[in-house]
Design a protein around this motif. Structure first.
Motif, PDB file in Angstrom:
ATOM      1  N   GLU A  20     -33.862   8.612  -8.081  1.00 22.66           N
ATOM      2  CA  GLU A  20     -34.914   9.004  -9.028  1.00 22.66           C
ATOM      3  C   GLU A  20     -35.286   7.845  -9.944  1.00 22.66           C
ATOM      4  O   GLU A  20     -36.462   7.650 -10.266  1.00 22.66           O
ATOM      5  CB  GLU A  20     -34.452  10.206  -9.850  1.00 22.66           C
ATOM      6  N   ILE A  21     -34.310   7.055 -10.366  1.00 18.84           N
ATOM      7  CA  ILE A  21     -34.609   5.880 -11.193  1.00 18.84           C
ATOM      8  C   ILE A  21     -35.425   4.868 -10.395  1.00 18.84           C
ATOM      9  O   ILE A  21     -36.404   4.306 -10.896  1.00 18.84           O
ATOM     10  CB  ILE A  21     -33.308   5.256 -11.730  1.00 18.84           C
ATOM     11  N   TYR A  23     -37.392   5.511  -7.838  1.00 22.46           N
ATOM     12  CA  TYR A  23     -38.735   6.076  -7.679  1.00 22.46           C
ATOM     13  C   TYR A  23     -39.550   5.915  -8.963  1.00 22.46           C
ATOM     14  O   TYR A  23     -40.723   5.549  -8.924  1.00 22.46           O
ATOM     15  CB  TYR A  23     -38.652   7.554  -7.295  1.00 22.46           C
ATOM     16  N   ALA A  24     -38.915   6.179 -10.098  1.00 23.49           N
ATOM     17  CA  ALA A  24     -39.618   6.060 -11.380  1.00 23.49           C
ATOM     18  C   ALA A  24     -40.090   4.621 -11.604  1.00 23.49           C
ATOM     19  O   ALA A  24     -41.239   4.396 -12.000  1.00 23.49           O
ATOM     20  CB  ALA A  24     -38.718   6.510 -12.528  1.00 23.49           C
ATOM     21  N   SER A  27     -42.895   3.678  -8.808  1.00 25.13           N
ATOM     22  CA  SER A  27     -44.186   4.340  -9.025  1.00 25.13           C
ATOM     23  C   SER A  27     -44.829   3.870 -10.325  1.00 25.13           C
ATOM     24  O   SER A  27     -46.056   3.765 -10.415  1.00 25.13           O
ATOM     25  CB  SER A  27     -44.027   5.864  -9.020  1.00 25.13           C
ATOM     26  N   ALA A  28     -44.012   3.557 -11.333  1.00 26.20           N
ATOM     27  CA  ALA A  28     -44.557   3.046 -12.594  1.00 26.20           C
ATOM     28  C   ALA A  28     -45.142   1.652 -12.408  1.00 26.20           C
ATOM     29  O   ALA A  28     -46.213   1.344 -12.945  1.00 26.20           O
ATOM     30  CB  ALA A  28     -43.472   3.030 -13.665  1.00 26.20           C
ATOM     31  N   ARG A  71     -45.024   6.428 -17.444  1.00 28.89           N
ATOM     32  CA  ARG A  71     -44.698   6.929 -16.105  1.00 28.89           C
ATOM     33  C   ARG A  71     -43.184   7.039 -15.908  1.00 28.89           C
ATOM     34  O   ARG A  71     -42.684   8.050 -15.395  1.00 28.89           O
ATOM     35  CB  ARG A  71     -45.315   6.023 -15.037  1.00 28.89           C
ATOM     36  N   VAL A  72     -42.441   6.007 -16.301  1.00 23.15           N
ATOM     37  CA  VAL A  72     -40.983   6.045 -16.146  1.00 23.15           C
ATOM     38  C   VAL A  72     -40.392   7.205 -16.938  1.00 23.15           C
ATOM     39  O   VAL A  72     -39.585   7.984 -16.423  1.00 23.15           O
ATOM     40  CB  VAL A  72     -40.346   4.700 -16.583  1.00 23.15           C
ATOM     41  N   SER A  74     -41.867   9.953 -18.032  1.00 26.07           N
ATOM     42  CA  SER A  74     -42.271  11.272 -17.536  1.00 26.07           C
ATOM     43  C   SER A  74     -41.525  11.650 -16.259  1.00 26.07           C
ATOM     44  O   SER A  74     -41.126  12.810 -16.093  1.00 26.07           O
ATOM     45  CB  SER A  74     -43.783  11.323 -17.311  1.00 26.07           C
ATOM     46  N   VAL A  75     -41.310  10.702 -15.365  1.00 33.32           N
ATOM     47  CA  VAL A  75     -40.575  11.008 -14.131  1.00 33.32           C
ATOM     48  C   VAL A  75     -39.123  11.356 -14.440  1.00 33.32           C
ATOM     49  O   VAL A  75     -38.577  12.330 -13.921  1.00 33.32           O
ATOM     50  CB  VAL A  75     -40.654   9.827 -13.139  1.00 33.32           C
ATOM     51  N   LEU A  76     -38.489  10.583 -15.313  1.00 36.48           N
ATOM     52  CA  LEU A  76     -37.075  10.828 -15.602  1.00 36.48           C
ATOM     53  C   LEU A  76     -36.867  12.103 -16.418  1.00 36.48           C
ATOM     54  O   LEU A  76     -35.878  12.813 -16.206  1.00 36.48           O
ATOM     55  CB  LEU A  76     -36.465   9.614 -16.301  1.00 36.48           C
ATOM     56  N   ARG A  78     -38.809  14.776 -16.264  1.00 36.05           N
ATOM     57  CA  ARG A  78     -39.044  15.868 -15.319  1.00 36.05           C
ATOM     58  C   ARG A  78     -37.835  16.051 -14.409  1.00 36.05           C
ATOM     59  O   ARG A  78     -37.430  17.172 -14.116  1.00 36.05           O
ATOM     60  CB  ARG A  78     -40.289  15.598 -14.473  1.00 36.05           C
TER      61      ARG A  78
END
Length: 95
Positions: A20-21, A23-24, A27-28, A71-72, A74-76, A78
């Motif tokens: 997840e990190i 991906y964050a 994507s960021a 972005r980072v 918000s992803v983490l 969530r």
């Protein structure tokens, strides 16, 4: 040294956090690069008046890190919210 309320995470949980990190961050970086390209790209590709070119570059340089950070986070956030069970130990109704 274990504090109150802490528990050891399983390997699967640690792997999920690592993915997840990654991906964050990926994507960021992609979102920040796309935004920078959209805002500052014309100034880099075309001959624009100097004030417009400077404004475009500065705006891209200011917004890209902001988008990256948002972005980072918000992803983490969530991921953390979705990882917690709503009612631990409860079974489905009518079981």
């Amino acid at each position: 040294m274990s504090g109150y309320g802490e528990r050891r995470r399983s390997q699967a949980e640690r792997d999920a956090i690592t993915v997840e990190i990654g991906y964050a961050l990926f994507s960021a970086a992609f979102a920040a690069a796309v935004l920078f390209g959209a805002v500052a790209g014309p100034a880099l590709l075309f001959e624009l008046p100097p004030p417009v070119q400077k404004l475009s570059l500065r705006t891209g340089l200011a917004l890209a890190p902001l988008v990256f950070l948002v972005r980072v986070v918000s992803v983490l956030v969530r991921f953390r919210r979705d990882a917690q069970p709503s009612q631990p130990g409860r079974t489905s109704p009518d079981s």
